[in-house]
Design a protein around this motif. Sequence first.
Motif, PDB file in Angstrom:
ATOM      1  N   TYR A  98     -10.848   8.651   2.279  1.00 21.54           N
ATOM      2  CA  TYR A  98     -11.961   9.309   1.598  1.00 21.54           C
ATOM      3  C   TYR A  98     -11.621   9.559   0.130  1.00 21.54           C
ATOM      4  N   VAL A  99     -10.404  10.042  -0.129  1.00 23.56           N
ATOM      5  CA  VAL A  99     -10.000  10.313  -1.514  1.00 23.56           C
ATOM      6  C   VAL A  99      -9.933   9.014  -2.309  1.00 23.56           C
ATOM      7  N   ALA A 100      -9.362   7.972  -1.687  1.00 26.32           N
ATOM      8  CA  ALA A 100      -9.258   6.685  -2.378  1.00 26.32           C
ATOM      9  C   ALA A 100     -10.640   6.144  -2.725  1.00 26.32           C
ATOM     10  N   TYR A 101     -11.593   6.277  -1.807  1.00 28.84           N
ATOM     11  CA  TYR A 101     -12.957   5.808  -2.078  1.00 28.84           C
ATOM     12  C   TYR A 101     -13.617   6.661  -3.153  1.00 28.84           C
ATOM     13  N   SER A 102     -13.395   7.978  -3.105  1.00 28.29           N
ATOM     14  CA  SER A 102     -13.989   8.866  -4.106  1.00 28.29           C
ATOM     15  C   SER A 102     -13.517   8.502  -5.501  1.00 28.29           C
ATOM     16  N   TRP A 103     -12.227   8.193  -5.629  1.00 26.23           N
ATOM     17  CA  TRP A 103     -11.676   7.869  -6.946  1.00 26.23           C
ATOM     18  C   TRP A 103     -12.171   6.521  -7.437  1.00 26.23           C
ATOM     19  N   ARG A 104     -12.185   5.524  -6.546  1.00 24.48           N
ATOM     20  CA  ARG A 104     -12.498   4.165  -6.971  1.00 24.48           C
ATOM     21  C   ARG A 104     -13.993   3.897  -7.076  1.00 24.48           C
ATOM     22  N   GLY A 105     -14.774   4.544  -6.211  1.00 25.10           N
ATOM     23  CA  GLY A 105     -16.197   4.241  -6.159  1.00 25.10           C
ATOM     24  C   GLY A 105     -16.448   2.866  -5.583  1.00 25.10           C
ATOM     25  N   ASP A 106     -15.455   2.308  -4.901  1.00 27.12           N
ATOM     26  CA  ASP A 106     -15.541   0.945  -4.370  1.00 27.12           C
ATOM     27  C   ASP A 106     -14.948   0.964  -2.972  1.00 27.12           C
ATOM     28  N   LEU A 107     -15.818   0.873  -1.949  1.00 27.23           N
ATOM     29  CA  LEU A 107     -15.357   0.978  -0.570  1.00 27.23           C
ATOM     30  C   LEU A 107     -14.439  -0.178  -0.194  1.00 27.23           C
TER      31      LEU A 107
ATOM     32  N   ALA B  47     -12.409  -1.918  -2.131  1.00 34.04           N
ATOM     33  CA  ALA B  47     -11.090  -1.720  -2.737  1.00 34.04           C
ATOM     34  C   ALA B  47     -10.321  -0.621  -2.010  1.00 34.04           C
ATOM     35  N   ALA B  48     -11.018   0.443  -1.622  1.00 33.60           N
ATOM     36  CA  ALA B  48     -10.352   1.530  -0.901  1.00 33.60           C
ATOM     37  C   ALA B  48      -9.870   1.054   0.467  1.00 33.60           C
ATOM     38  N   ALA B  49     -10.697   0.246   1.150  1.00 36.91           N
ATOM     39  CA  ALA B  49     -10.303  -0.278   2.462  1.00 36.91           C
ATOM     40  C   ALA B  49      -9.093  -1.194   2.342  1.00 36.91           C
TER      41      ALA B  49
ATOM     42  N   ALA C 176      -6.779  -0.990   0.077  1.00 31.95           N
ATOM     43  CA  ALA C 176      -5.635  -0.109  -0.160  1.00 31.95           C
ATOM     44  C   ALA C 176      -5.156   0.516   1.142  1.00 31.95           C
ATOM     45  N   ALA C 177      -6.109   0.875   2.012  1.00 26.12           N
ATOM     46  CA  ALA C 177      -5.744   1.447   3.302  1.00 26.12           C
ATOM     47  C   ALA C 177      -4.987   0.432   4.152  1.00 26.12           C
ATOM     48  N   GLU C 178      -5.454  -0.822   4.163  1.00 23.29           N
ATOM     49  CA  GLU C 178      -4.774  -1.857   4.930  1.00 23.29           C
ATOM     50  C   GLU C 178      -3.371  -2.102   4.385  1.00 23.29           C
ATOM     51  N   ALA C 179      -3.232  -2.096   3.062  1.00 25.68           N
ATOM     52  CA  ALA C 179      -1.907  -2.292   2.461  1.00 25.68           C
ATOM     53  C   ALA C 179      -0.969  -1.157   2.848  1.00 25.68           C
ATOM     54  N   ALA C 180      -1.506   0.077   2.848  1.00 22.42           N
ATOM     55  CA  ALA C 180      -0.687   1.220   3.239  1.00 22.42           C
ATOM     56  C   ALA C 180      -0.299   1.134   4.705  1.00 22.42           C
ATOM     57  N   ARG C 181      -1.226   0.661   5.530  1.00 21.90           N
ATOM     58  CA  ARG C 181      -0.924   0.509   6.958  1.00 21.90           C
ATOM     59  C   ARG C 181       0.170  -0.535   7.165  1.00 21.90           C
TER      60      ARG C 181
ATOM     61  N   ALA D 172       3.462   6.124  11.375  1.00 23.13           N
ATOM     62  CA  ALA D 172       3.265   5.826   9.954  1.00 23.13           C
ATOM     63  C   ALA D 172       2.032   4.985   9.746  1.00 23.13           C
ATOM     64  N   ALA D 173       1.778   4.053  10.672  1.00 18.94           N
ATOM     65  CA  ALA D 173       0.595   3.202  10.541  1.00 18.94           C
ATOM     66  C   ALA D 173      -0.679   3.992  10.742  1.00 18.94           C
ATOM     67  N   ALA D 174      -0.598   5.044  11.567  1.00 25.90           N
ATOM     68  CA  ALA D 174      -1.805   5.833  11.845  1.00 25.90           C
ATOM     69  C   ALA D 174      -2.197   6.705  10.662  1.00 25.90           C
ATOM     70  N   THR D 175      -1.204   7.136   9.877  1.00 25.24           N
ATOM     71  CA  THR D 175      -1.511   7.999   8.742  1.00 25.24           C
ATOM     72  C   THR D 175      -0.872   7.434   7.478  1.00 25.24           C
ATOM     73  N   PRO D 176      -1.365   6.307   6.965  1.00 27.93           N
ATOM     74  CA  PRO D 176      -0.771   5.709   5.775  1.00 27.93           C
ATOM     75  C   PRO D 176      -1.063   6.529   4.529  1.00 27.93           C
ATOM     76  N   THR D 177      -0.172   6.420   3.567  1.00 21.87           N
ATOM     77  CA  THR D 177      -0.390   7.059   2.275  1.00 21.87           C
ATOM     78  C   THR D 177      -1.062   6.068   1.352  1.00 21.87           C
ATOM     79  N   ILE D 178      -2.269   6.389   0.897  1.00 23.70           N
ATOM     80  CA  ILE D 178      -3.035   5.488   0.048  1.00 23.70           C
ATOM     81  C   ILE D 178      -2.927   5.966  -1.388  1.00 23.70           C
ATOM     82  N   ALA D 179      -2.430   5.116  -2.257  1.00 23.27           N
ATOM     83  CA  ALA D 179      -2.345   5.478  -3.668  1.00 23.27           C
ATOM     84  C   ALA D 179      -3.753   5.682  -4.216  1.00 23.27           C
ATOM     85  N   SER D 180      -3.972   6.786  -4.908  1.00 16.05           N
ATOM     86  CA  SER D 180      -5.291   7.071  -5.449  1.00 16.05           C
ATOM     87  C   SER D 180      -5.139   7.557  -6.883  1.00 16.05           C
ATOM     88  N   GLY D 181      -6.213   7.551  -7.589  1.00 21.59           N
ATOM     89  CA  GLY D 181      -6.227   7.994  -8.974  1.00 21.59           C
ATOM     90  C   GLY D 181      -7.562   7.611  -9.568  1.00 21.59           C
ATOM     91  N   LEU D 182      -8.199   8.538 -10.244  1.00 22.42           N
ATOM     92  CA  LEU D 182      -9.532   8.253 -10.766  1.00 22.42           C
ATOM     93  C   LEU D 182      -9.450   7.314 -11.958  1.00 22.42           C
TER      94      LEU D 182
END
Length: 362
Positions: free
Chosen positions: A87-96, A98-100, A102-107, A116-126
């Motif tokens: 949610y945070v990654a999508y909020s920052w990027r405004g691009d679902l 791209a956020a997805a 990033a989530a797959e890369a974190a997974r 770790a795969a269930a709760t990946p850390t997604i790099a975010s930044g506006l």
Amino acid sequence: RRELYVSDINGALTSLARRDSRAADDGRAAGRDVLRALLSRCTGVEAKWFVRVLLRDLRISGCGEQRDAYSGTWPRLIFDSFSEGLYVAYSWRGDLAAAAMAAEAARARGGGDASAAATPTIASGLTVGVYVAPMLAEGCASVPSVRAKLGDDLMLEVKYDGERLQVHATASEGGGVTLRAYKRGGRECSYDLRVAGSLAHLYAALGHAPPAEARTPPPLAAALQAQKCRCGCGAAVGACPRPPVRSIVLDGELLIYNETLCGGDGGIEPFGAVQHLVHSDRGGARHNSTLGGRRRHLFIFFDVLHLDGRDLTPLPLHARVAAMRGALREIDTFVVTSRARRMAYDEGALTAAFARSRAERY
């Protein structure tokens, strides 16, 4: 993967309905776990269908505070049920998409570790210039519940009934800045503000001369010369020696200020007035015919997310407000910051403050 039945969906919805969406973090985590358990059994098509059913059901059944809770809480629960931090990654990027990704890369970085795969850390930044999903207000049933939700270190401020506005300024050639303004929901309204002659207010507050197309109205020019700067420099606002802002993301409200209200002392018009203006479809004639003279846009900002290359979102609100007040050249009745003040929790003081607010004239 075990087959998914309608009864499973119904059971999940029943479980979600029993939990309080306004509860503390442990309650939200429980709701997220319910969704995650169900979504882990869905195919891609089933997951899409389930989310649509869930959102539609909440929109129809939600009312009052429940609808407010849905608008602020449920999207986060649904996003983070797929991947923690999505949610945070999508909020920052405004691009679902791209956020997805990033989530797959974190997974993938989690490797074979299931937790770790269930709760990946997604790099975010506006990204300055890209609309950021705003923080929304949530209701509290009583004054003590404020403490339960927020703790003892509070910020108390007035909520103005205006149009939510997000302003982005990015550095441009020649030392100036380019301004973009967005309504809540992400629709850009820079054109409307330029036609209304209001963009000049923002350029002046950031320490820049407006471009030719964003003319400076005579009342603003007079205020820049007459009003003293609040930074303590002793100069007029228009002559403040502070360096101009190079990049910023501001969150606030757009209102209509009318000099003739309150017996000539000036005041803010009801919400319908500003809503009528900013909902026009590039309607320059409407803006020019209804603003001007003794009526104008008033910007009230209550938060800053980015300032001159620095992401301020990790900072507490009181620190962000201090940074915002230090950066903006406030111009009374044109561009100001909210009257927020930091306070320790005090049930009696809060109760009295809310009572005064209810009794105060608009």
